[in-house]
Motif scaffolding. Structure first.
Motif, PDB file in Angstrom:
ATOM      1  N   VAL A   1     -27.198 -11.987  66.453  1.00  0.00           N
ATOM      2  CA  VAL A   1     -27.107 -13.281  67.055  1.00  0.00           C
ATOM      3  C   VAL A   1     -26.118 -13.128  68.306  1.00  0.00           C
ATOM      4  CG1 VAL A   1     -26.785 -15.846  66.886  1.00  0.00           C
ATOM      5  CG2 VAL A   1     -27.583 -14.584  65.184  1.00  0.00           C
ATOM      6  N   VAL A   2     -25.021 -12.489  67.949  1.00  0.00           N
ATOM      7  CA  VAL A   2     -23.916 -12.172  68.940  1.00  0.00           C
ATOM      8  C   VAL A   2     -24.497 -11.328  70.132  1.00  0.00           C
ATOM      9  CG1 VAL A   2     -21.958 -10.936  69.770  1.00  0.00           C
ATOM     10  CG2 VAL A   2     -22.061 -12.393  67.321  1.00  0.00           C
ATOM     11  N   LEU A   3     -25.513 -10.326  69.787  1.00  0.00           N
ATOM     12  CA  LEU A   3     -26.213  -9.656  70.744  1.00  0.00           C
ATOM     13  C   LEU A   3     -27.021 -10.380  71.814  1.00  0.00           C
ATOM     14  CD1 LEU A   3     -26.855  -6.714  72.112  1.00  0.00           C
ATOM     15  CD2 LEU A   3     -28.396  -6.541  70.437  1.00  0.00           C
ATOM     16  N   ARG A   4     -27.982 -11.168  71.000  1.00  0.00           N
ATOM     17  CA  ARG A   4     -28.828 -12.095  71.723  1.00  0.00           C
ATOM     18  C   ARG A   4     -28.131 -12.939  72.750  1.00  0.00           C
ATOM     19  NH1 ARG A   4     -31.484 -14.717  66.501  1.00  0.00           N
ATOM     20  NH2 ARG A   4     -30.537 -16.860  66.954  1.00  0.00           N
ATOM     21  N   THR A   5     -26.843 -13.469  72.265  1.00  0.00           N
ATOM     22  CA  THR A   5     -26.325 -14.553  72.740  1.00  0.00           C
ATOM     23  C   THR A   5     -25.593 -14.031  74.312  1.00  0.00           C
ATOM     24  OG1 THR A   5     -25.938 -15.888  70.954  1.00  0.00           O
ATOM     25  CG2 THR A   5     -24.581 -16.244  72.761  1.00  0.00           C
ATOM     26  N   ALA A   6     -25.210 -12.880  74.146  1.00  0.00           N
ATOM     27  CA  ALA A   6     -24.526 -11.907  74.996  1.00  0.00           C
ATOM     28  C   ALA A   6     -25.518 -11.645  76.191  1.00  0.00           C
ATOM     29  CB  ALA A   6     -23.723 -10.684  74.575  1.00  0.00           C
ATOM     30  N   ILE A   7     -26.812 -11.137  75.832  1.00  0.00           N
ATOM     31  CA  ILE A   7     -27.717 -10.885  76.726  1.00  0.00           C
ATOM     32  C   ILE A   7     -28.143 -12.007  77.404  1.00  0.00           C
ATOM     33  CG2 ILE A   7     -29.992 -10.084  77.072  1.00  0.00           C
ATOM     34  CD1 ILE A   7     -29.614  -8.338  74.383  1.00  0.00           C
TER      35      ILE A   7
END
Length: 374
Positions: A92-98
């Motif tokens: 979830v962190v990754l998709r938010t950061a992207i």
């Protein structure tokens, strides 16, 4: 005719990859995955997927250096990573950061071949940094910044651990990334193409893909595999007894079976070899245990392993925490996602399937004061 889950529906044409499910074969742009694993690297494989051909040495050197220069992420993204709650799953962190990276891009909505390729390389290069920074922050460790003199896989291990990897560790991760790089119209790839078909931006396509990948019936299966193996390892049952009990309880065994392959997933064969080597040098028994579970499932259900099963044992041997298995899957698959996004933009047609309605028709509207509550 309605086909639930779009099983066997041919939605589009592509020359990016092909699967022969009956024979257990996978090719990227016509090249066998086994030949690529033996002779290539993730950077070269990514070039092949994005550009359509194998590069010359000069082209590969330029491509690799370009990726290395793009590894650093904006300070705003580092601030975002530090502000998200610790309970947030790394995926979830990754998709938010992207998504945030996209909001910072000056040419976010520019869609043309040159800009698409540039964005593809930027996304591919930044994802490992986002994952490694997230891990270091949550471990309370100082950030280890990317180096331009290390390869894609080696640099990621360095950023995660603070040390340069051993040759087998680098080869194992590099191979894993190659094997995860592309797999025709899997759920996450198809979701990215749906986004692109609306002419949405490339970052939106990757966010769509990462959200889809997280599901336990897709990329989340590798995390479920290691959790299962740990249960077997720490329990009192033999692998056969454990599997039989789970099946009797109506549970699915993660890491087995595949919508397309009718035999063993060719990627699982390559990862199994690596897992054995990693077991030996690390003094672990993850692969040994996995093989016993594989034998039990084969005996009980005659199911073959898929890529998630032995990917889990590779990650465990590399010391990757369970909840980072899916982000590493994404780190490899992003090459395929971006290749498909560029493919969709090049010959676009809005993806809009039909449905068959099976509800009531021509119902009479009843004023609210006259309704009986049903």
């Amino acid at each position: 005719m309605v086909k639930e889950g779009m099983k066997d529906v041919v939605a589009l044409k592509s020359d990016i990859s092909i699967i022969n499910g009956e024979e257990g074969k996978l090719e990227y742009r016509g090249y066998s995955i086994h030949d690529l694993v033996e002779n290539s690297s993730y950077e070269e494989t990514a070039f092949l997927l994005l550009r359509g051909y194998l590069p010359t040495k000069e082209e590969l050197d330029k491509f690799s250096k370009d990726l290395a220069r793009k590894r650093r992420i904006p300070p705003e993204i580092i601030g975002l990573l530090s502000s998200l709650p610790d309970i947030t799953h790394p995926m979830v962190v990754l998709r938010t950061a992207i998504s945030y990276c996209g909001s910072l891009h000056e040419k976010l909505h520019v869609i043309n071949p040159e800009e698409n390729l540039k964005k593809s390389k930027e996304i591919l290069a930044m994802i490992p940094t986002i994952i490694a920074y997230t891990y270091r922050m949550r471990e309370g460790e100082q950030l280890v910044h990317p180096r331009e003199d290390l390869g894609h896989a080696a640099n990621f291990i360095y950023m995660m651990t603070g040390r340069e990897p051993k040759p087998l560790e680098e080869r194992a991760l590099d191979t894993d990334l190659m094997l995860h790089a592309e797999h025709t119209l899997n759920a996450s790839t198809y979701s990215s193409r749906i986004a692109a078909s609306t002419k949405s931006d490339m970052y939106a396509g990757i966010v769509s893909a990462t959200g889809t990948l997280m599901g336990p019936l897709h990329g989340g299966a590798s995390q479920a595999v290691i959790e299962m193996l740990r249960e077997v390892k720490e329990g009192d049952e033999t692998p056969r007894e454990y599997i039989r009990r789970k099946l009797d309880e109506g549970e699915l065994i993660p890491g087995f079976g595949h919508r397309v392959y009718k035999t063993t997933d060719p990627r699982a064969k390559e990862l199994k070899k690596l897992a054995r080597e990693l077991d030996q040098i690390g003094g672990n028994d993850w692969c040994t245990l996995a093989e016993k579970v594989e034998e039990a499932v084969k005996a009980e259900k005659d199911l073959c392993t898929n890529v998630d099963f032995y990917a889990a044992t590779v990650y465990a041997n590399l010391g990757v925490p369970d909840d980072y298995f899916i982000p590493i899957f994404a780190m490899g698959r992003v090459a395929g996602w971006t290749a498909h996004l560029m493919d969709q933009y090049a010959e676009n047609k809005l993806i809009r399937p039909r449905q068959e309605y099976d509800g009531e028709k021509s119902r009479e509207y009843v004023p609210i004061e006259e309704r009986d509550g049903k």
